[in-house]
Every structure is written in structure tokens, then in C-alpha cells.
Enzyme design. Sequence first.
Site: not given
Length: 329
Positions: A56, A125
Site C-alpha cells: 500500500e 478488517h
Amino acid sequence: MRTITYQQAIGEALAQQMRFDRSVVLMGEDSTNAWGPTKGLHLEFPDRVLDMPITEAAFVGAAVGAAATGLRPVVDLLFVDFATVCFDQIANQAAKLRYMAGGKVSVPLVLRAMWGTGLRRGAQHSQALHPLFVHLPGIKVVAPSNAYDAKGLMAQALVDDDPVLFLEHKMLYFAPGGVPEEPYAIPFGSAKVVRPGTDCTVVAIGRMVSVALAAAEQLAAEGLQIEVIDPRTLSPLDTSTIYGSVERTGRLVVVDEAHPRCSLATDIAAQVAQDRFAALRGPVRMVTGPHAPVPFSPELEDAFAPGPDQVAAAVRATGLVKSAAGAPR
């Protein structure tokens, strides 16, 4: 008007703008997947849809540079939780470049991310991290609650010259809604009154809009008329619509799936208390997730997220009751 899902509406906005503007490129993790909003786009735009490795910091940094030099990248982070891995690229680079360059550089970058509870993905998550990004000047934060708004707000994000964090709640992806086929855009900073009422204002964020509407139905059976407001964009925030509603109803409840400390609920509650205190006829109430990680257990996760009963209880806790004559007071 035809009916499509929330995720189809986002994908349609992306496809329509990519056909119109070749500077729009998609990149990120699983951009060529077969189920999400980007489904099929790699077939129509094979040179502008890029699957990236699980790095990322690298690909968001690359997207910031691409945006500053003429492209309009749309980056798929998958889960908003992963934005913590590239927080420097977002907070210190994308959000600040225009300011640090004296307005000579813009960063037209859209960061897409799933957020929220409901899919049993555990503490890493399932978070609601929008308060972290609303805190940052220089980045816009969008959280649509339905398919119509998802398409219109995405269309606006794709032409905005500042970085936009576009938050897509997991539990809304397959929610259907009426969506025009032709392109349209919804301006940022424009809240929507999704249910008018006279007795209490409920401001709800993302999936919590449907929770607030369910609570309003419960309370209607008690003779209480609740006004539900969807901010749609969290930064910029349309405080004028919220203030106008509170001035009419005299009461406020804010519903936010994020943790209670430094959340959007605390921010909106504080702004109303500061700027419209005289209009309030009872205490401001907040309904949020607890100050704890999201549990993996299905039963505990269901208990973690605010529900209609909690919202209805918070409305009553503002001091709103029916008088003997049946009128709210």
C-alpha cells in the site's frame, strides 16, 4: 428508473468517467477482481486498470505522484484498515501538497475503501476509521448510504481536484436502489433529509442511515416524528442543514459506527452544542460502537454495531416523551 445495487452504481460512475476522461486510471489490490465495483473494467480499459502487489505504501505513493503530474488515479485499498499502512502517503503527502506548493499543484486522487462491521472479518478488517481522515485538512471524506448517492458522489469525486477518501460500507454493496443510467454528480457538502420530522433530529452516517430509519418507524408507532439526516460527505460537513433541523426539533441524536472517542458523533454533537445550544430542549445523545476492537464472533459483532433499539432509546433519552394529550413534549 431502473434498480441496480450500490456496488454496480459505483462501477457505473467509474466506467462513465473513464470513457469520458483518459486521465482516469484504476490501480490497487485486486482491481481486476470479478465481484467488486471494478468488475469488468479491466476488459474495457486494459491499459488503465492495474493490479498492484500488497504494498500500500508503494502504490499509494505512486498514485500521489501520478495525480500531481496530470493523471487522475483511483486507488482501491480494499479495506480502510489498510490505509494505516500508507498513512504517511495520505496524511503527509496527498493532503498537504496543494497547501505546501502554494496552490500550484493539485492532487486529484480518489482512494476507495470498504469499511464497517457485518462480514465477520475481525478487528483488523472491520473498522470505521473515517474520523482519522476527517481530522486532516486537505482531504475530503465521502460515505454514501445508498446506490443513488454512491453513483453521484463517485462522479463528483472523479472530477474533484483534491484527494477524496470514498468509503463504501461492506453491508451496502448488494443493497438495491433506483439509479439513473445517465451521468450525474452530487456536490460535496450537501446533506440530505431522508425522513422529515418535527420532534428530534437524528444524524446518521453510512449504513447507520438505514438503522436510524428503522428506529424512526418504531418511534412513529409511539407518535414521535423523527427527522433523519444523512450527511453524505463527512468532510466537508453540511452543518447548515443539521443546524436548521435542530432549530426546528430542539433535540439531537448522532449515530456513528465508529468508536465513541473523537468520532463523527462527538464532533457533530460538539458543534451543535457550541453553535446552537439555545435551540436544544434536551441533552444531545450519541449512539456509537463501543470503545473496543471489533470482535470476530458473529454474536458479539452483531452486538457491537448500533441497532434501531439503541437509537430509539437515545431519542427517548433526549427527554422526548408524549404528554397525556398525546403530543410530544
